[in-house]
Design an enzyme around this catalytic site. Structure first.
Site, PDB file in Angstrom:
ATOM      1  N   CYS A  79     -11.677  16.773   3.825  1.00 54.69           N
ATOM      2  CA  CYS A  79     -11.566  17.225   5.317  1.00 54.69           C
ATOM      3  C   CYS A  79     -11.180  16.400   6.144  1.00 54.69           C
ATOM      4  O   CYS A  79     -10.968  14.962   5.989  1.00 54.69           O
ATOM      5  CB  CYS A  79     -13.135  17.575   5.979  1.00 54.69           C
ATOM      6  SG  CYS A  79     -13.963  18.778   5.223  1.00 54.69           S
ATOM      7  N   HIS A 139     -15.454  17.559  -1.911  1.00 58.29           N
ATOM      8  CA  HIS A 139     -15.664  18.526  -1.152  1.00 58.29           C
ATOM      9  C   HIS A 139     -14.533  18.567  -0.158  1.00 58.29           C
ATOM     10  O   HIS A 139     -14.255  17.506   0.264  1.00 58.29           O
ATOM     11  CB  HIS A 139     -17.057  18.821  -0.475  1.00 58.29           C
ATOM     12  CG  HIS A 139     -17.383  17.675   0.608  1.00 58.29           C
ATOM     13  ND1 HIS A 139     -16.791  17.887   1.797  1.00 58.29           N
ATOM     14  CD2 HIS A 139     -18.303  16.646   0.532  1.00 58.29           C
ATOM     15  CE1 HIS A 139     -17.461  16.778   2.327  1.00 58.29           C
ATOM     16  NE2 HIS A 139     -18.163  15.866   1.809  1.00 58.29           N
ATOM     17  N   CYS A 140     -14.305  19.795   0.398  1.00 60.84           N
ATOM     18  CA  CYS A 140     -13.492  19.933   1.575  1.00 60.84           C
ATOM     19  C   CYS A 140     -14.600  20.780   2.744  1.00 60.84           C
ATOM     20  O   CYS A 140     -15.517  20.211   2.941  1.00 60.84           O
ATOM     21  CB  CYS A 140     -12.473  20.749   1.365  1.00 60.84           C
ATOM     22  SG  CYS A 140     -12.407  22.098   0.356  1.00 60.84           S
ATOM     23  N   TYR A 141     -14.051  21.780   3.214  1.00 56.01           N
ATOM     24  CA  TYR A 141     -14.938  22.628   4.281  1.00 56.01           C
ATOM     25  C   TYR A 141     -15.760  23.473   3.320  1.00 56.01           C
ATOM     26  O   TYR A 141     -16.834  23.645   3.237  1.00 56.01           O
ATOM     27  CB  TYR A 141     -14.098  23.316   5.495  1.00 56.01           C
ATOM     28  CG  TYR A 141     -14.877  24.161   5.894  1.00 56.01           C
ATOM     29  CD1 TYR A 141     -16.067  23.935   6.634  1.00 56.01           C
ATOM     30  CD2 TYR A 141     -14.438  25.616   6.006  1.00 56.01           C
ATOM     31  CE1 TYR A 141     -16.608  24.983   7.126  1.00 56.01           C
ATOM     32  CE2 TYR A 141     -15.106  26.607   6.661  1.00 56.01           C
ATOM     33  CZ  TYR A 141     -16.282  26.433   7.350  1.00 56.01           C
ATOM     34  OH  TYR A 141     -17.093  27.466   7.786  1.00 56.01           O
ATOM     35  N   SER A 147     -10.574  21.393  -2.416  1.00 55.62           N
ATOM     36  CA  SER A 147     -11.366  20.646  -3.590  1.00 55.62           C
ATOM     37  C   SER A 147     -10.934  21.387  -5.024  1.00 55.62           C
ATOM     38  O   SER A 147     -10.947  20.596  -5.897  1.00 55.62           O
ATOM     39  CB  SER A 147     -12.796  20.840  -3.340  1.00 55.62           C
ATOM     40  OG  SER A 147     -13.277  20.147  -1.955  1.00 55.62           O
TER      41      SER A 147
END
Length: 211
Positions: A79, A139-141, A147
């Site tokens: 992110c 992780h991303c959002y 990801s």
């Protein structure tokens, strides 16, 4: 586990203020087996811990404590800082560090892809963590686009895996939404050629500088 002293309660929504946090489900981590690329480790993928956006109301301290209880040692965050603020976890990176989790921040725009140099840096760091048997999470959002792309690229570094096999492996653990944009799909398919060109040009530059 008590929250770190230097984190002020006002920085995070407390469960007293939001009773719904008491009932939140445990953070969902998907574990990708890496046996197909001759690695005994598993790579964890999840959505953004502590996210508060629309109908998602997670508690950042509870989520971080859960990650710690899972034994997570390294976390890769894709992110941007703007996203972390938007989803009301602006201090997430600091919180990870205060809980003793090594943080690798490689911001990639939502739906986008990293430049090849940044991508290779991510791959090298991931490979080092896994080679050293460190329990690693990315992780991303939503844990589906950036990801899953990074995890696919890690698999695709092996000559024995095709782009579609990499995507299928991710969809087995993350669902059909893994790899979300045409840009990400194309990036995966072009990755080996672009990486070879990047490494070749980097080696050429290194040789010319050393002369």
């Amino acid at each position: 586990m008590k929250p770190p002293i230097s984190i002020q309660a006002s920085e995070f929504d407390s469960s007293d203020e939001e009773p719904v946090d008491e009932e939140q489900t445990p953070i969902q981590i998907s574990w990708l087996p890496l046996s197909r690329v001759n690695c005994s480790q598993f790579l964890g993928l999840c959505a953004l811990p502590g996210c508060k956006f629309k109908d998602v109301r997670r508690n950042i301290q509870k989520d971080t404590e859960e990650l710690k209880s899972y034994g997570i040692q390294d976390v890769f965050v894709f992110c941007t800082r703007g996203e972390l603020s938007k989803y009301r976890v602006p201090n997430l990176l600091d919180l990870y560090q205060q809980y003793g989790i090594v943080t690798h921040h490689h911001p990639i725009p939502d739906g986008g892809t990293p430049d090849i140099g940044s991508c290779w840096e991510i791959m090298e760091e991931l490979a080092t963590c896994l080679k050293n048997n460190r329990k690693t999470l990315i992780h991303c959002y939503g844990g589906l686009g950036r990801s899953c792309l990074a995890a696919c690229l890690l698999l695709y570094l092996s000559d024995s895996i095709s782009p579609q096999q990499a995507i299928d492996s991710l969809r087995d653990v993350r669902g059909s939404g893994a790899i979300q944009t045409i840009k990400q799909y194309n990036y995966l398919h072009e990755f080996r050629d672009k990486l070879a060109a990047y490494l070749s040009s980097r080696d050429s530059l290194s040789r010319s500088v050393s002369r």
